[in-house]
Design an enzyme around this catalytic site. Structure first.
Site, PDB file in Angstrom:
ATOM      1  N   GLN A   1       0.534 -10.706  -2.909  1.00  0.00           N
ATOM      2  CA  GLN A   1      -0.713 -10.824  -3.365  1.00  0.00           C
ATOM      3  C   GLN A   1      -1.875 -10.454  -4.106  1.00  0.00           C
ATOM      4  OE1 GLN A   1      -0.220  -7.981   0.068  1.00  0.00           O
ATOM      5  NE2 GLN A   1      -1.603  -9.101   1.463  1.00  0.00           N
TER       6      GLN A   1
ATOM      7  N   LYS B   1     -13.823  -3.799   7.989  1.00  0.00           N
ATOM      8  CA  LYS B   1     -13.079  -5.040   6.786  1.00  0.00           C
ATOM      9  C   LYS B   1     -14.359  -6.761   6.627  1.00  0.00           C
ATOM     10  CE  LYS B   1     -10.493  -7.979   9.944  1.00  0.00           C
ATOM     11  NZ  LYS B   1      -9.553  -9.134   9.551  1.00  0.00           N
TER      12      LYS B   1
ATOM     13  N   HIS C   1      -8.792  -1.055   0.817  1.00  0.00           N
ATOM     14  CA  HIS C   1      -7.434  -1.820   0.768  1.00  0.00           C
ATOM     15  C   HIS C   1      -8.591  -3.894   0.231  1.00  0.00           C
ATOM     16  CE1 HIS C   1      -3.948  -0.931   3.031  1.00  0.00           C
ATOM     17  NE2 HIS C   1      -5.613  -0.162   3.300  1.00  0.00           N
TER      18      HIS C   1
ATOM     19  N   ASP D   1      -3.347  -7.406  -4.582  1.00  0.00           N
ATOM     20  CA  ASP D   1      -3.837  -6.575  -4.084  1.00  0.00           C
ATOM     21  C   ASP D   1      -4.573  -5.775  -5.113  1.00  0.00           C
ATOM     22  OD1 ASP D   1      -3.379  -5.319  -2.097  1.00  0.00           O
ATOM     23  OD2 ASP D   1      -1.827  -4.960  -1.347  1.00  0.00           O
TER      24      ASP D   1
ATOM     25  N   CYS E   1       0.587  -0.804   0.030  1.00  0.00           N
ATOM     26  CA  CYS E   1       0.152   0.068   0.695  1.00  0.00           C
ATOM     27  C   CYS E   1       0.703   1.176  -0.188  1.00  0.00           C
ATOM     28  CB  CYS E   1      -1.454  -0.172   1.337  1.00  0.00           C
ATOM     29  SG  CYS E   1      -0.389  -1.155   2.721  1.00  0.00           S
TER      30      CYS E   1
ATOM     31  N   ARG F   1       6.893 -11.923   4.907  1.00  0.00           N
ATOM     32  CA  ARG F   1       6.922 -11.378   6.496  1.00  0.00           C
ATOM     33  C   ARG F   1       7.271 -12.026   7.219  1.00  0.00           C
ATOM     34  NH1 ARG F   1       0.073  -9.533   5.323  1.00  0.00           N
ATOM     35  NH2 ARG F   1      -0.105  -8.342   4.015  1.00  0.00           N
TER      36      ARG F   1
ATOM     37  N   HIS G   1      -5.794  -0.974  -4.528  1.00  0.00           N
ATOM     38  CA  HIS G   1      -6.180  -0.218  -3.644  1.00  0.00           C
ATOM     39  C   HIS G   1      -6.540   0.785  -4.129  1.00  0.00           C
ATOM     40  CE1 HIS G   1      -2.536  -1.302  -1.183  1.00  0.00           C
ATOM     41  NE2 HIS G   1      -3.232  -1.482  -0.255  1.00  0.00           N
TER      42      HIS G   1
END
Length: 605
Positions: free
Chosen positions: A350, A434, A480, A352, A303, A332, A354
């Site tokens: 991911q 979320k 996200h 991902d 992000c 991670r 945004h």
RNA sequence: GCCCUCAUAGCUCAGUUGGCAGAGCGCAGUCUUGGUAAGACUGAGGUCAUGGGUUCAAAUCUCAUUGAGGGCUCCA
């Protein structure tokens, strides 16, 4: 995910209430007591902790003088069956805290629980509760346990042929890693022996589908000690499937108004200070790299980079919504004990994205992303979804009104899409509410994949804005989302969902071409080239093995089509099609094969 | 990270009370040329995870390390 419970995963609240009221719940709870009695007979000095029913059975935690062996479990199980046959009644008694303390004077864990009950606010398992604490015991034969119940009337209600002790493992007292490690014995219990048999069969089935096993057998991926824990090597066949998933993903995003971005794998410490990750996410990040005296961190998230792309220009209200998508690889730190095949790794990609939008666009944007998520997941054969809405926790950032609006929009969208959902009050991240989607796979297990999260933190920290119609500067909403979650985990789930028999559109090899004798190899290669030209993923098995052996191998590799070529096919310019279902369609022309193939690819079957 | 279990050929696994390292599959070669789930023979392939210790002798006993499995904890 997928751990702790083999099936059913975390139960939905309403199902949970039904379960607690069920006979099965009483049976399991009672079986736990029977087990505790059996263990105490064997180890009179044992300290007992708690023994609740769980999704598929029950457990009981003990502090024992030595580690239990599989033989011990057999012995305990045998003794349990004897106790059950004794038809001992469960008798309930309400007692005062003082009496309870005397009764359990040599049971330190029970004493701690009694103190919890005395103070109120905790139930007999040490979980928070609003109920007024009544201390009750249940007596079974010689064994008295601190317990709220409910239980069966007597042990005769437990079918001795429908219980089984499964395994023993370590478990912290009260789940706290600073407290003693106890031995937890897991058991399963059912009303009828046939249900036990079904359950054990399901476990076997799950083992056969284990992506770690299939990953090796089908040569999809590996993890190498020397490379490192939790780091995935995608082999050609696995990589092929990933590529197909990525292509599909890209096309769908392209069609739906996303812009693609690419961002670096490392960023300066300043970036992570601005984003706040060095503060609240530090323990999941790897040590920094020193480059010319400046610290850089490997990214655990994408992000902050996307925020800087947003910030690279002054944005108008006309530009919104902006949707940046990236298959972003992140690293991670996960503790070694939690790593698991493809589903819990240290480096992963991911899918991902945004979203940045105006407040007035926000509900529609949520609707869009919910719809889009479902359509993607459905394409992979998932039909049943369970949504979890997590709302504002006590510690949070951002305007409470924004939280409220966001939560309302999320819930409204779930309702509009008729999705079964459960609310986890206070379960959201500190920066926003979320929705998580879990999918049910082919044998009913739940897996968490998609997540859609509001973020009221980073837009502030990065101070992003857009210029409104009135020329004033406004803060956009930021969302996200990851649909597949990560490609690694998604691949693992897909392998288990399909049991390795991927639908033809995903199969790394769609057709194995099997020449019967060496004189058919040239023809096989010609057919192979023609099919490849049409885009079919084929492989020619030119080994000098017998046809039967080649079919067996292709079958074990779960290749959708087997094309057997011999004298007859050569003469008629045809192929003999066998499907992995075992169905033999006989000789068909190449045109007929291509039509069938195209149809099945399009239908994603 | 913690508790328990485990680590032998590319894979799946035997290996007895400590006494010369084994099988099947796979791979290579030869023969076989076949009609819908394993054709035959021959061969190559191992620092028994790594590092110490005990012993005349260790795959085997012991300690440590690394990795794996089942759980716990964790997964904003």
């Amino acid at each position: 995910m997928g751990r702790g419970y083999f099936f059913g995963g975390k139960m939905a609240a309403k199902h949970d209430a039904d379960y607690k009221a069920s006979d099965l719940y009483r049976i399991r709870h009672s079986a736990a007591h029977v087990m505790a009695e059996a263990v105490l007979e064997k180890f009179p000095e044992a300290k007992i902790a708690i023994g609740p029913p769980i999704a598929d059975g029950f457990y009981y935690d003990f502090d024992l003088p030595r580690s239990l062996t599989p033989e011990d479990l057999e012995e305990i199980e045998g003794r349990m069956k004897e106790i059950i046959k004794g038809k001992f009644p469960f008798t309930r008694e309400e007692i005062s805290a003082e009496d309870a303390k005397k009764l359990f004077a040599d049971q330190p864990y029970k004493l701690e629980l009694i103190e919890g009950l005395e103070k109120g606010g905790l139930d007999e398992y040490g979980n928070p509760t609003d109920e007024k604490p009544i201390i009750s015991t249940y007596k079974l034969d010689h064994f008295v346990d601190l317990c709220r119940g409910p239980h069966v009337a007597n042990t005769g209600a437990i079918n001795p042929n429908a219980i089984k002790l499964m395994n023993v493992s370590g478990a912290y007292w009260r789940g706290d890693e600073k407290r003693p490690m106890l031995q937890r014995i897991y058991g399963t219990a059912w009303e009828k022996p046939t249900e036990l048999k079904d359950y054990l069969w399901k476990l076997e089935e799950a083992k056969k589908r284990d992506h770690r096993k299939l990953g090796k057998e089908l040569d999809l991926y590996s993890i190498n000690d020397e490379v490192g824990q939790g780091l995935i090597l995608w082999h050609p066949k696995g990589a092929k499937i990933r590529k197909i998933i990525e292509n599909f993903w890209s096309e769908e995003h392209e069609k739906s108004g996303y812009d693609f971005v690419y961002t670096p794998h490392i960023g300066k410490s300043q970036l992570w200070e601005t984003s706040g990750h060095l503060g609240f996410y530090n323990e999941n990040m790897y040590s920094p790299i020193d480059i010319e005296g400046t610290k850089y961190y490997i990214k655990p998230m994408n992000c902050p980079f996307h925020l800087y792309i947003y910030k690279s220009n002054t944005r108008s209200y006309r530009d919104l919504p902006i949707r940046y998508a990236e298959e972003g690889t992140v690293y991670r730190y996960e503790r070694s004990g939690v790593l698991h095949g493809l589903t819990r790794v240290r480096g992963f990609t991911q899918d991902d994205a945004h979203h940045f939008c105006r407040p007035d666009q926000m509900p529609a944007e949520i609707d869009f992303v919910v719809e889009f998520s479902l359509s993607i997941l459905r394409a992979f054969g998932f039909k049943d979804f369970q949504a979890y809405l997590s709302t504002k926790p006590e510690k949070s950032v951002g305007d409470p009104q924004l939280w409220h609006d966001a939560e309302e929009a999320l819930e409204a969208s779930l309702k509009r899409h008729n999705l079964p959902y459960e609310v986890d009050p206070g379960g959201g991240a500190f920066y926003g509410p979320k929705i998580d989607f879990k999918v049910n796979d082919a044998i009913g297990r739940e897996w968490q994949l998609s997540t859609i999260q509001f973020d009221f933190n980073e837009p502030e920290r990065f101070n992003i804005s857009y210029i409104g119609e009135d020329g004033q500067s406004y803060r956009p909403y930021m969302i996200h989302r990851a649909l597949l979650g990560s490609l690694e985990r998604f691949f693992g789930v897909l392998i288990e969902h399909y049991g390795g028999a991927f639908p033809i559109w995903l199969a790394p090899i769609q057709a194995e071409i099997i020449p019967i004798a060496d004189r058919h190899v040239d023809y096989a290669n010609t057919i192979g080239a023609k099919l490849r030209e049409q885009g079919m993923r084929v492989h020619v098995d030119s080994r000098s093995d017998r046809m039967n052996a080649k079919i067996r191998d292709a079958q074990n590799q779960k290749v959708p089509y087997m094309l057997v070529l011999g004298d007859q096919e050569m003469e008629n310019n045809a192929v003999a099609l066998r499907k992995r279902s075992g169905e033999n369609l006989g000789a068909i022309s190449l045109e007929a094969l291509l039509t069938l193939w195209k149809g099945e690819v399009a239908e994603k079957v």
